[in-house]
Design a protein around this motif. Structure first.
Motif, PDB file in Angstrom:
ATOM      1  N   CYS A  54       0.778  -1.378  -0.152  1.00  0.00           N
ATOM      2  CA  CYS A  54      -0.058   0.089   0.204  1.00  0.00           C
ATOM      3  C   CYS A  54       0.792   1.263   0.030  1.00  0.00           C
ATOM      4  O   CYS A  54       0.628   2.142  -0.751  1.00  0.00           O
ATOM      5  CB  CYS A  54      -1.015   0.084   1.218  1.00  0.00           C
TER       6      CYS A  54
ATOM      7  N   LEU B 246       1.101   4.161  -2.944  1.00  0.00           N
ATOM      8  CA  LEU B 246       0.901   5.562  -2.384  1.00  0.00           C
ATOM      9  C   LEU B 246       1.748   6.377  -3.117  1.00  0.00           C
ATOM     10  O   LEU B 246       1.660   7.610  -3.311  1.00  0.00           O
ATOM     11  CB  LEU B 246       0.542   5.668  -0.881  1.00  0.00           C
TER      12      LEU B 246
ATOM     13  N   HIS C  31       1.452  10.433  -2.967  1.00  0.00           N
ATOM     14  CA  HIS C  31       1.135  10.541  -1.636  1.00  0.00           C
ATOM     15  C   HIS C  31       2.129   9.962  -1.000  1.00  0.00           C
ATOM     16  O   HIS C  31       2.242   9.117   0.174  1.00  0.00           O
ATOM     17  CB  HIS C  31      -0.226   9.898  -1.165  1.00  0.00           C
TER      18      HIS C  31
ATOM     19  N   ALA D  54       1.665  10.475   3.169  1.00  0.00           N
ATOM     20  CA  ALA D  54       0.899   9.192   3.836  1.00  0.00           C
ATOM     21  C   ALA D  54       1.871   7.731   3.569  1.00  0.00           C
ATOM     22  O   ALA D  54       1.600   6.967   4.674  1.00  0.00           O
ATOM     23  CB  ALA D  54      -0.266   8.929   2.892  1.00  0.00           C
TER      24      ALA D  54
ATOM     25  N   LEU E 265       2.639   5.557   6.923  1.00  0.00           N
ATOM     26  CA  LEU E 265       2.451   4.014   7.215  1.00  0.00           C
ATOM     27  C   LEU E 265       3.612   3.380   7.592  1.00  0.00           C
ATOM     28  O   LEU E 265       3.579   2.371   8.319  1.00  0.00           O
ATOM     29  CB  LEU E 265       1.577   3.398   6.079  1.00  0.00           C
TER      30      LEU E 265
ATOM     31  N   ASP F 186      -5.978   0.124   7.869  1.00  0.00           N
ATOM     32  CA  ASP F 186      -5.816   1.625   7.691  1.00  0.00           C
ATOM     33  C   ASP F 186      -4.980   1.679   6.462  1.00  0.00           C
ATOM     34  O   ASP F 186      -5.365   2.785   5.804  1.00  0.00           O
ATOM     35  CB  ASP F 186      -4.800   2.158   8.976  1.00  0.00           C
ATOM     36  N   ALA F 187      -4.057   0.931   6.069  1.00  0.00           N
ATOM     37  CA  ALA F 187      -3.224   1.114   4.679  1.00  0.00           C
ATOM     38  C   ALA F 187      -4.222   1.117   3.879  1.00  0.00           C
ATOM     39  O   ALA F 187      -4.303   1.913   2.659  1.00  0.00           O
ATOM     40  CB  ALA F 187      -2.411   0.140   4.924  1.00  0.00           C
TER      41      ALA F 187
ATOM     42  N   THR G  78      -6.383   3.973   3.460  1.00  0.00           N
ATOM     43  CA  THR G  78      -5.919   5.112   2.681  1.00  0.00           C
ATOM     44  C   THR G  78      -5.667   5.171   1.607  1.00  0.00           C
ATOM     45  O   THR G  78      -5.951   5.973   0.731  1.00  0.00           O
ATOM     46  CB  THR G  78      -4.156   5.190   3.495  1.00  0.00           C
TER      47      THR G  78
ATOM     48  N   ALA H 293      -7.150   7.658  -1.424  1.00  0.00           N
ATOM     49  CA  ALA H 293      -6.306   8.249  -2.243  1.00  0.00           C
ATOM     50  C   ALA H 293      -6.742   8.097  -3.851  1.00  0.00           C
ATOM     51  O   ALA H 293      -6.675   9.113  -4.500  1.00  0.00           O
ATOM     52  CB  ALA H 293      -4.899   7.947  -1.954  1.00  0.00           C
TER      53      ALA H 293
END
Length: 345
Positions: free
Chosen positions: A239, A243, A248, A251, A255, A289-290, A293, A297
């Motif tokens: 992830c 990102l 990103h 972020a 992570l 959570d990852a 995210t 995104a």
């Protein structure tokens, strides 16, 4: 170290590039297994004195995490293999070791495990002594790799002493004593997971690879939980990489920082079961959570079936329950149900 470098290469060029197709078809291609075997990655857990590559535990963990970042179904099935390699390398059953170890360490024979039947009390799988062997009876609710692996290490508790016995059996033609029920998973279905009902399975002594006390069996479980902790952190790796590609980096960095903290706690937990379970829960929560995210995104395109974020979100859910323990389940239930900002034990 060549094995570590090869794991990164295979995870990116072979596993991740084919992960969407594996998810769509529910089948792991033979090319995955041949690439892993050619790189020597089936034998990473073999100790040096048995002819293994002499990796330290940190390197084994890194390889496992990297492989999970490529294709979760492949990595999870492949992880089961290493316990059998270790069993064969350390067994006092010389005939079994001489017959199977080299082929298993090379990946010429692939192996799976069915040990969860001995974890609960009362156990789901019992072994009763017979003349020249044992009778296994019980239930193994989740066994991965059926139709993929050549060997199965099946564990049971001695009906008289509660010792844990493990036998290694060829399963190309399952005996009539084993009833196989396929389980169709919503994620990682390519692991070919089944439920096994075992009734009157006669196992000769020459197929027994180990016998340990119940206390000794549970004393080794921390290592297995630590290795299982590589699954969610592997997803976090992927992830974060996506990102970065998507623009990103902040972020992604956040992570990775959270992952590093959890990785340190998992390592510390090898000698502290409570710390280990808490860190394993942290890892699963971070994987969720990852993936969230990444979906946020990418926006609406992330919801398209077969898109990497959509698949990774389902795979994050897999890490909430894969090779779980009652303590881990309770901790995750408490965490996900807590109000925002509330602390759970």
């Amino acid at each position: 170290m060549r094995l570590v470098a090869d794991a990164y290469r295979i995870a990116d060029d072979v596993l991740f590039s084919g992960a969407a197709e594996v998810d769509r078809t529910g089948a792991i291609p033979a090319t995955h297994w041949s690439a892993i075997a050619e790189a020597g990655l089936f034998g990473i857990a073999a100790p040096a004195d048995a002819g293994g590559p002499d990796l330290d535990f940190a390197q084994v963990i890194e390889i496992s995490e990297v492989m999970a970042s490529g294709c979760l179904a492949t990595a999870f099935t492949w992880q089961q293999h290493h316990g059998v390699v270790i069993s064969l390398a350390t067994t006092a059953n010389n005939r079994l070791r001489e017959g199977l170890f080299a082929a298993t360490a090379s990946g010429a024979l692939r192996a799976g495990v069915a040990y969860a039947g001995v974890v609960p009390t009362p156990p789901r799988m019992r072994a009763t002594r017979l003349d020249g062997g044992w009778r296994f009876d019980g239930h193994a609710p989740f066994v991965s790799g059926w139709g993929i692996v050549d060997l199965l290490q099946i564990s049971a508790r001695d009906a008289d002493t509660d010792d844990v016995l493990a036998a290694i059996l060829p399963i190309e033609q399952p005996p009539d004593a084993i009833t196989v029920t396929p389980l169709h998973l919503g994620v990682a279905d390519a692991t070919r997971t089944v439920s096994l009902a075992v009734t009157g399975l006669v196992v000769p002594d020459d197929r027994i690879v180990s016998r340990v006390t119940l206390d000794d069996f549970f004393a080794t479980q921390n290592t297995g939980v630590r290795i299982n902790g590589t699954l969610p952190l592997g997803l976090v790796r992927r992830c974060a990489a996506l990102l970065d590609v998507g623009g990103h980096p902040r972020a992604a960095r956040a992570l990775r920082d959270r992952g590093s903290t959890i990785r340190t706690a998992l390592d510390a937990g090898l000698t502290d079961a409570a710390t280990l379970i808490a860190a394993r829960a942290d890892g699963a929560q971070l994987a969720v959570d990852a993936a969230a995210t990444l979906i946020a995104a990418d926006g609406g395109k992330a919801l398209l079936r077969g898109a990497h974020p959509e698949r990774l979100a389902r795979e994050a859910a897999f890490t909430l329950v894969a090779a779980s323990r009652p303590q881990l389940k309770e901790l995750l239930v408490d965490r996900f149900s807590a109000r925002p900002g509330a602390r759970t034990p």
